[in-house]
Scaffold this motif. Structure first.
Motif, mmCIF file in Angstrom:
data_model
loop_
_atom_site.group_PDB
_atom_site.id
_atom_site.type_symbol
_atom_site.label_atom_id
_atom_site.label_comp_id
_atom_site.label_asym_id
_atom_site.label_seq_id
_atom_site.Cartn_x
_atom_site.Cartn_y
_atom_site.Cartn_z
ATOM 1 N N SER A 193 0.854 -1.180 0.000
ATOM 2 C CA SER A 193 0.000 0.000 0.000
ATOM 3 C C SER A 193 0.891 1.231 0.000
ATOM 4 O O SER A 193 2.084 1.173 0.350
ATOM 5 N N GLU A 194 0.322 2.380 -0.346
ATOM 6 C CA GLU A 194 1.096 3.615 -0.407
ATOM 7 C C GLU A 194 1.348 4.223 0.963
ATOM 8 O O GLU A 194 2.019 5.262 1.070
ATOM 9 N N GLU A 195 0.847 3.593 2.014
ATOM 10 C CA GLU A 195 1.086 4.120 3.358
ATOM 11 C C GLU A 195 2.573 4.140 3.699
ATOM 12 O O GLU A 195 3.022 4.910 4.551
ATOM 13 N N GLU A 196 3.346 3.294 3.016
ATOM 14 C CA GLU A 196 4.782 3.226 3.272
ATOM 15 C C GLU A 196 5.575 4.159 2.359
ATOM 16 O O GLU A 196 6.813 4.174 2.401
#
Length: 585
Positions: A378-381
């Protein structure tokens, strides 16, 4: 040279009939003279060679369902409307900008050539290295029909030029990549698909799109087959050679046993890819995985990050949130991270409704690079780090150095020069360091030449690299030589100049032996590059010693026909090539 547009003096407005390119540059000059309606002098294309048509299709044409009476009638009406729109939009005699003037964009050795079937037993001067057992293929634009109105260099149909090395014997062939767009225009005998750079501008661009969608609405065209040209990048992955442009799915091509080129068709990774892929996917030489990006100009998510395992199975698709669609032509990977640029060239389709271009330079936007773990789900990282005053059309490599991610690319100014102006750009090889702890960046300029379209030893993708080989784009946009740059010192440590009136393109590195099996020097290998003599009209493939202090030539392959200046290439070892008869299985 996917970042290089042909610029030069402004020439007259051209209004050509719907016709294919002539069999010779001489005949082409006559047609151009007849096509120009204004009294301004024409910038003539040099009469470099006389080339007879060698067009022979090597692809089985798909069965085309005949148009019914209503569709035939609709097609005639649409064509008449289209011609009236052209007369309305291009009816004045004011000069075209040089970036979309076909007289400028297709001048000299940018002028297209006809297809050539395989020619064998080519003359070779010097001695071919033993490691050259396989095929060198280069992609580039080559419009099959004479342009009407605006035409940008990027708008040409994709053509592949292949030089095959088979136990000391050398063959050459060039073929169009037979996209759906190409085959439909070939069947109709004229160009009618919208040109994404040259024509999609202002009200005329809106009209071109409406006409295209109307054809699809009436079933004259199958919109599901795309409208891409596959004219920019090349990647060999999982036994398949893919020609790519980021406006469509990749197109699979193959080299036949007779060293010719065939188009297999659009490749969606067996139904796993439903959208386009950028022109520069990366293959990890240690794992065989393919990493790529895909951007969408119409709706969010505007960007996606993709991973395919070595056997072609999609592992990850991560949507990346952006405030608006941005041009993302290239990116980079390291051992543990992926580097994703978000820069100042953005897409704003609404600009067409006010007479402008949908490709816009946003001067208020600060360029930034995203650093994300390579196998993030996911783009959370994802961590964004700003890099002011930087526009990388191409990112050549990246690696990790402590808390920093080092990125190597050519920073171009002005950033939108290839789309809007006729200035001579500055393309500076640049090192950017992204500090993941502080969230800040630093820049260091390398060398002092206009350097673009670079390659390195492909076994060093994602790890620290000492040497980069780049095209010397001087005088812009022609390539006058090749520079070997030491990325540690920032100096040009070797240089090869093509010579007076001789120009080439992107160099491709071929390792002498695989360092993945046994340690070897990073620069132990050879460079391949096409070279064209504008005075004699002859084209050659040069083989240069990449470790030599002068990049000394070791062999020259004399080619049977002219090779126009183009974009990106790749070398595929014979050991990696699949059985061409089984490739479509």
């Amino acid at each position: 040279m996917a970042c290089i547009a042909k610029v030069g003096p402004i020439s007259s407005r051209m209004r050509s009939a719907h016709s294919s390119f002539p069999d010779s540059l001489t005949e082409g000059a006559e047609r151009r003279t007849q096509a120009v309606t204004s009294g301004r002098p024409v910038v003539e294309f040099p009469k470099l060679v006389v080339e007879k048509s060698k067009h022979v299709s090597t692809t089985r044409q798909p069965k085309v369902k005949p148009l019914n009476f209503a569709q035939q009638l609709a097609d005639k009406v649409i064509e008449a409307v289209e011609k009236n729109l052209e007369n309305l939009h291009w009816g004045d005699n004011s000069p075209l900008p040089s970036t979309v003037d076909p007289h400028v964009q297709l001048e000299g050795n940018f002028f297209p050539v006809n297809e050539s079937p395989a020619s064998h037993d080519l003359e070779v001067e010097g001695t071919l290295p033993e490691c050259l057992h396989g095929v060198y293929v280069r992609n580039g634009p080559n419009p099959q029909f004479f342009p009407t109105g605006r035409h940008h260099l990027f708008d040409g149909d994709g053509m592949l030029h292949a030089v095959s090395f088979d136990e000391g014997k050398v063959s050459y062939a060039c073929r169009y990549t037979r996209t759906y767009r190409f085959m439909e225009e070939e069947r109709h005998g004229r160009a009618f698909f919208p040109k994404p750079i040259g024509e999609l501008h202002g009200y005329g661009g809106v009209a071109r799109l409406l006409v295209h969608w109307t054809r699809a609405l009436f079933g004259i065209l199958d919109a599901s087959q795309g409208m891409g040209m596959a004219n920019a990048g090349l990647v060999y992955f999982n036994g398949r050679l893919l020609a790519i442009s980021e406006d469509d799915l990749p197109v699979e091509v193959r080299i036949t046993k007779d060293h010719d080129i065939e188009t297999v068709g659009r490749y969606d990774f067996h139904g796993q890819l439903t959208h386009s892929m950028i022109a520069h996917p990366k293959i990890d030489p240690h794992t065989g995985e393919l990493f790529s990006l895909s951007y969408n100009v119409l709706s969010a998510p505007y960007l996606k990050y993709l991973i395919f395992s070595a056997d072609g199975q999609k592992q990850v698709e991560v949507p990346i949130t952006l405030p608006e669609a941005a041009m993302t032509h290239d990116f980079a990977i390291t051992e543990n991270f992926v580097v994703i640029p978000d820069q100042q060239i953005v897409f704003r389709l609404k600009e067409m409704l006010t007479g402008g271009s949908p490709v816009v330079l946003d001067p208020k936007k600060t360029p930034r690079f995203g650093v994300m773990p390579k196998y993030a789900t996911s783009e959370e990282e994802l961590q964004w780090i700003e890099v002011p005053d930087c526009f990388f059309f191409h990112l050549y490599n990246a690696w990790e150095d402590g808390d920093e991610v080092v990125v190597i690319g050519s920073s171009m100014t002005p950033a939108d020069i290839i789309f809007k102006t006729s200035e001579v750009p500055r393309a500076v090889l640049t090192e950017v360091r992204l500090n993941r702890v502080t969230g800040t960046s630093t820049k260091r300029e390398l060398a002092s030449l206009n350097l673009e379209v670079g390659k390195m030893n492909p076994e060093y993708v994602g790890v620290k690299t000492q040497f980069m080989y780049l095209a010397i784009v001087e005088p812009w946009p022609k390539v006058s030589g090749i520079a070997k740059v030491d990325l540690q010192s920032g100096q040009v440590v070797a240089r090869y100049n093509y010579g007076d009136n001789r120009f080439g393109g992107e160099p491709v590195f071929v390792p002498r032996t695989s360092s993945l099996v046994a340690p070897t020097a990073e620069d132990d290998g050879f460079l391949l590059a096409f070279c064209h003599d504008e005075k004699s009209g002859a084209s050659e493939l040069l083989v240069l010693d990449a470790a030599s202090p002068t990049l000394a030539p070791v062999a020259t392959v004399k080619l049977p026909s002219r090779v126009p200046y183009g974009f990106h290439g790749a070398f595929i070892p014979a050991s990696a090539l699949s059985d061409p008869l089984a490739a479509a299985a």
